[in-house]
Enzyme design. Sequence first.
Site, PDB file in Angstrom:
ATOM      1  N   HIS A 310      76.517  84.483 108.336  1.00 38.59           N
ATOM      2  CA  HIS A 310      77.279  83.746 109.367  1.00 38.59           C
ATOM      3  C   HIS A 310      77.612  82.321 108.969  1.00 38.59           C
ATOM      4  O   HIS A 310      78.136  81.567 109.794  1.00 38.59           O
ATOM      5  CB  HIS A 310      76.489  83.691 110.676  1.00 38.59           C
ATOM      6  CG  HIS A 310      76.298  85.014 111.311  1.00 38.59           C
ATOM      7  ND1 HIS A 310      77.144  85.520 112.263  1.00 38.59           N
ATOM      8  CD2 HIS A 310      75.356  85.958 111.115  1.00 38.59           C
ATOM      9  CE1 HIS A 310      76.721  86.716 112.644  1.00 38.59           C
ATOM     10  NE2 HIS A 310      75.633  87.006 111.954  1.00 38.59           N
ATOM     11  N   LYS A 490      80.807  74.057 122.222  1.00 41.26           N
ATOM     12  CA  LYS A 490      80.142  74.769 121.126  1.00 41.26           C
ATOM     13  C   LYS A 490      78.910  73.964 120.750  1.00 41.26           C
ATOM     14  O   LYS A 490      78.742  72.839 121.227  1.00 41.26           O
ATOM     15  CB  LYS A 490      81.077  74.924 119.932  1.00 41.26           C
ATOM     16  CG  LYS A 490      81.759  73.589 119.535  1.00 41.26           C
ATOM     17  CD  LYS A 490      82.759  73.758 118.423  1.00 41.26           C
ATOM     18  CE  LYS A 490      84.091  74.340 118.832  1.00 41.26           C
ATOM     19  NZ  LYS A 490      84.311  75.739 118.447  1.00 41.26           N
ATOM     20  N   ARG A 491      78.047  74.511 119.863  1.00 40.59           N
ATOM     21  CA  ARG A 491      76.902  73.727 119.411  1.00 40.59           C
ATOM     22  C   ARG A 491      77.379  72.396 118.831  1.00 40.59           C
ATOM     23  O   ARG A 491      78.482  72.311 118.287  1.00 40.59           O
ATOM     24  CB  ARG A 491      76.146  74.482 118.300  1.00 40.59           C
ATOM     25  CG  ARG A 491      75.340  75.652 118.771  1.00 40.59           C
ATOM     26  CD  ARG A 491      74.687  76.341 117.579  1.00 40.59           C
ATOM     27  NE  ARG A 491      75.683  76.777 116.628  1.00 40.59           N
ATOM     28  CZ  ARG A 491      75.545  76.696 115.307  1.00 40.59           C
ATOM     29  NH1 ARG A 491      74.454  76.196 114.764  1.00 40.59           N
ATOM     30  NH2 ARG A 491      76.503  77.121 114.509  1.00 40.59           N
ATOM     31  N   LYS A 496      81.605  70.864 112.920  1.00 39.33           N
ATOM     32  CA  LYS A 496      82.517  71.258 113.999  1.00 39.33           C
ATOM     33  C   LYS A 496      83.354  70.069 114.484  1.00 39.33           C
ATOM     34  O   LYS A 496      84.334  70.217 115.175  1.00 39.33           O
ATOM     35  CB  LYS A 496      81.731  71.851 115.163  1.00 39.33           C
ATOM     36  CG  LYS A 496      80.994  73.145 114.790  1.00 39.33           C
ATOM     37  CD  LYS A 496      80.202  73.691 115.962  1.00 39.33           C
ATOM     38  CE  LYS A 496      79.374  74.910 115.608  1.00 39.33           C
ATOM     39  NZ  LYS A 496      80.157  76.154 115.529  1.00 39.33           N
ATOM     40  N   THR A 597      83.853  82.081 117.759  1.00 39.32           N
ATOM     41  CA  THR A 597      84.144  83.138 118.729  1.00 39.32           C
ATOM     42  C   THR A 597      84.602  82.510 120.042  1.00 39.32           C
ATOM     43  O   THR A 597      85.321  83.142 120.816  1.00 39.32           O
ATOM     44  CB  THR A 597      82.900  84.026 118.984  1.00 39.32           C
ATOM     45  OG1 THR A 597      81.762  83.174 119.137  1.00 39.32           O
ATOM     46  CG2 THR A 597      82.681  84.984 117.826  1.00 39.32           C
ATOM     47  N   LYS A 601      87.609  83.448 122.950  1.00 36.97           N
ATOM     48  CA  LYS A 601      87.424  83.491 124.409  1.00 36.97           C
ATOM     49  C   LYS A 601      88.475  82.636 125.109  1.00 36.97           C
ATOM     50  O   LYS A 601      89.065  83.026 126.123  1.00 36.97           O
ATOM     51  CB  LYS A 601      86.021  82.996 124.782  1.00 36.97           C
ATOM     52  CG  LYS A 601      84.920  83.922 124.285  1.00 36.97           C
ATOM     53  CD  LYS A 601      83.543  83.262 124.292  1.00 36.97           C
ATOM     54  CE  LYS A 601      82.605  84.037 123.375  1.00 36.97           C
ATOM     55  NZ  LYS A 601      81.392  83.292 123.000  1.00 36.97           N
TER      56      LYS A 601
END
Length: 754
Positions: A310, A490-491, A496, A597, A601
Amino acid sequence: MDIEKKLVDELGKNIIEATNEEIYRALVSVVNKAAIDKEERNGKKKLYYISAEFLIGKLLSNNLINLGLFDEVHELLEKNGKNLGDIEELDAEPSLGNGGLGRLASCFLDSIATLGLNGDGVGLNYHMGLFKQTFKDRLQSEIPDKWIDKDTFLIKTDVSYPVSMGGKMYNSVMYDLLVTGYENRTNRLHLFDLETIDSSIIKNGIDFDKEAVDKNLTLFLYPDDSDEAGRKLRIYQQYFMVCNAAHLILDEAVSKGSDLYNLDEYVVIQINDTHPTMVIPELIRQLMERGLSIDDAIEITNKCCAYTNHTILAEALEKWPIGYLKSIVPQIVPIIEVLDDRIRRKYEDESIAIIDRNDFVSMAAIDINYGYSVNGVAGLHTEILKNTELNNFYKIYPEKFNNKTNGITFRRWLMSCNPSLTKYLEELIGEGFIKDSFLLKKLEEYKDDKNVLNKLSEIKMQNKQAFCDYIEKTRGIILDKDTIFDVQSKRLHEYKRQQLNLLWAIRRYLDIKAGIIPEERVTVIFGAKAAPAYTIAKDIIHAILSLMQLIENDEDVKKYLRVIMLDNYNVDVAEKLIPACDISEQISLASKEASGTGNMKYMLNGAVTLGTMDGANVEIFENVGEENIYIFGLSSDEVIAKYKNGSYDPKYYYDNNAEIKRAVDFLVSKEMIGLSGKDHDESLERLYNEFLNKDYFMTFPDFDEYCKVRNKAHSDYKNQDEWSRKCLLNIANAGYFSSDRTIEEYNRDIWKLQ
Ligand code: 475
């Protein structure tokens, strides 16, 4: 089925007289009974999806939907003056996961059951979960997330195994959650635990004695691993999980008639990231304990195990010192040594060896050498694994490598979280898309239909209003639905790049302060937890919260720009936030986000993506076309090249780009520092220095284009018909991102069940 009678029997009184708590308890019991009726014992071959996390979300509505009971229960309660939404508030969200990897595992369990496949999840029953995030003085603090109480969906079983660790014996206990499939079979999620867990050892926040394994083993997911005791505890957890899994797997296979030499006809194990890797040596060990030779045990294990990667971030590719393994799980160390020795002899290639020169055991090397399948989670990610990160393995085992682009379950991420959109889609194109996601494509027919476009904007507006109501009720913050909801949830991780989003917001803030009034009013929403020991991530949260406070106290700016950071982002919050989003921020540094992901969504719920060509964003781009997505930034090839030649110098950008300098300097401005009431703020200063001296995830090179493209998206939003068409085309082309499609591919290429 007469749901009313069942509920009343369970309650022992009329619904009207029952409290919400009583109804909740009764519903849990009715749902579990209905789910158990759909269990199937047939199917020779079974999948075991082993994962350190399952971020499952609340279960009540989801189970009701999957069992086909939702409407009936909803109406029945309504008729009796009760409200399912209120009752669901009593349903605590199981805190068994952290981020994408755990949520993916949960979407997969839903799709596996929905497709009628024989497959269970295996994990641990963390009593306090990851942690509950609260904000104090604009800083994240962590408290235990005590989600288990007597009325959860957890079912205690009588399955128990002995596990030997650190010279002591532990007896496990297995709890199960029923996994309902949509109009199909029920599978299970097995969560192993110890009876001796004692939460009274938790002191201030989430600290506890890391050495009291009998009391702490399953207290927390990902306990702090910044010291040796913490790292060892993770090994205890991982081994406990897989030792139990291996026992369960062999018991079930033998009971179905396996002679163990044909185990691969009964069993396939999917190893979700490297956390469950020790299942390989452990399964070999248990097979030998049951009489097989080591050669046979290795060969059979190899035929049963498949690995999913991942991430390419080195920090997440686990390596454990062999010394730790010797002290905790000495029984598998000789096996790991044999596994290493065989690879070294056969290939004479140090880079694929299992035990490295410094006596660290590479978990990924065990998986790749001794599993039969290695998959990445999006097209680009798999290519990077093959060509760069895992290239040495790929050269030896090209046939093992395959891609499985991630997906999401439409039951939770559309039907359950966005009922009004679901209902409207059903009116337009029929119900088929719920099971056959590609049928969403039929929506494209309506792309020029003004009524449909209007109706879609109307639904979005209602969802924004519902989100505003929720935030006002739970956080006391009043938001304005008539602004653009521009969201990043998100985390928290530097790759990110929440910090890039923050720099845009600072720039906008400073512009407004300087009298440059933007045409569009924007609400920037963040939701993110930072790992408790990840200092810079916490600094980023602090900076966001500081800017938030400045703006909330500044009526001039607040009219045009809001920055809102939601505390304790989890599945429950996501289900309310995602349907209300206009712009979905997917702005990782290209090459770093394996898939994402959340991006799927948001898309499915009619948000438009603003992102880099990274992870599954690439596939979203290919599916929706360039008109319906906003792309910016360096390409993954450019990024990889920059890392390779070490040419990136943040100082250069800082010195040569006035906008960057202005935004970064603001972090340590009087205004920001002043919020602390002192003359300096360690956290903001550290973040400032990080930008200037490191900026490892290359925020600066992407800054200009990010701002330009983001502002373009905001100005395009003004044309509501055009915008709504983009939303429609995003929904229509989301079919590929159903986890049903992903699971069909796993089954076709890897598992081969049925
Ligand atoms: C990726 N978590 C997403 C998602 O495939 C991807 C690892 C080690 C320790 C603790 N947590 C982790 C992850 O690596 C993780 O969540 N990875 C995510 O997996 C599903 O969509 O891009 O970042």
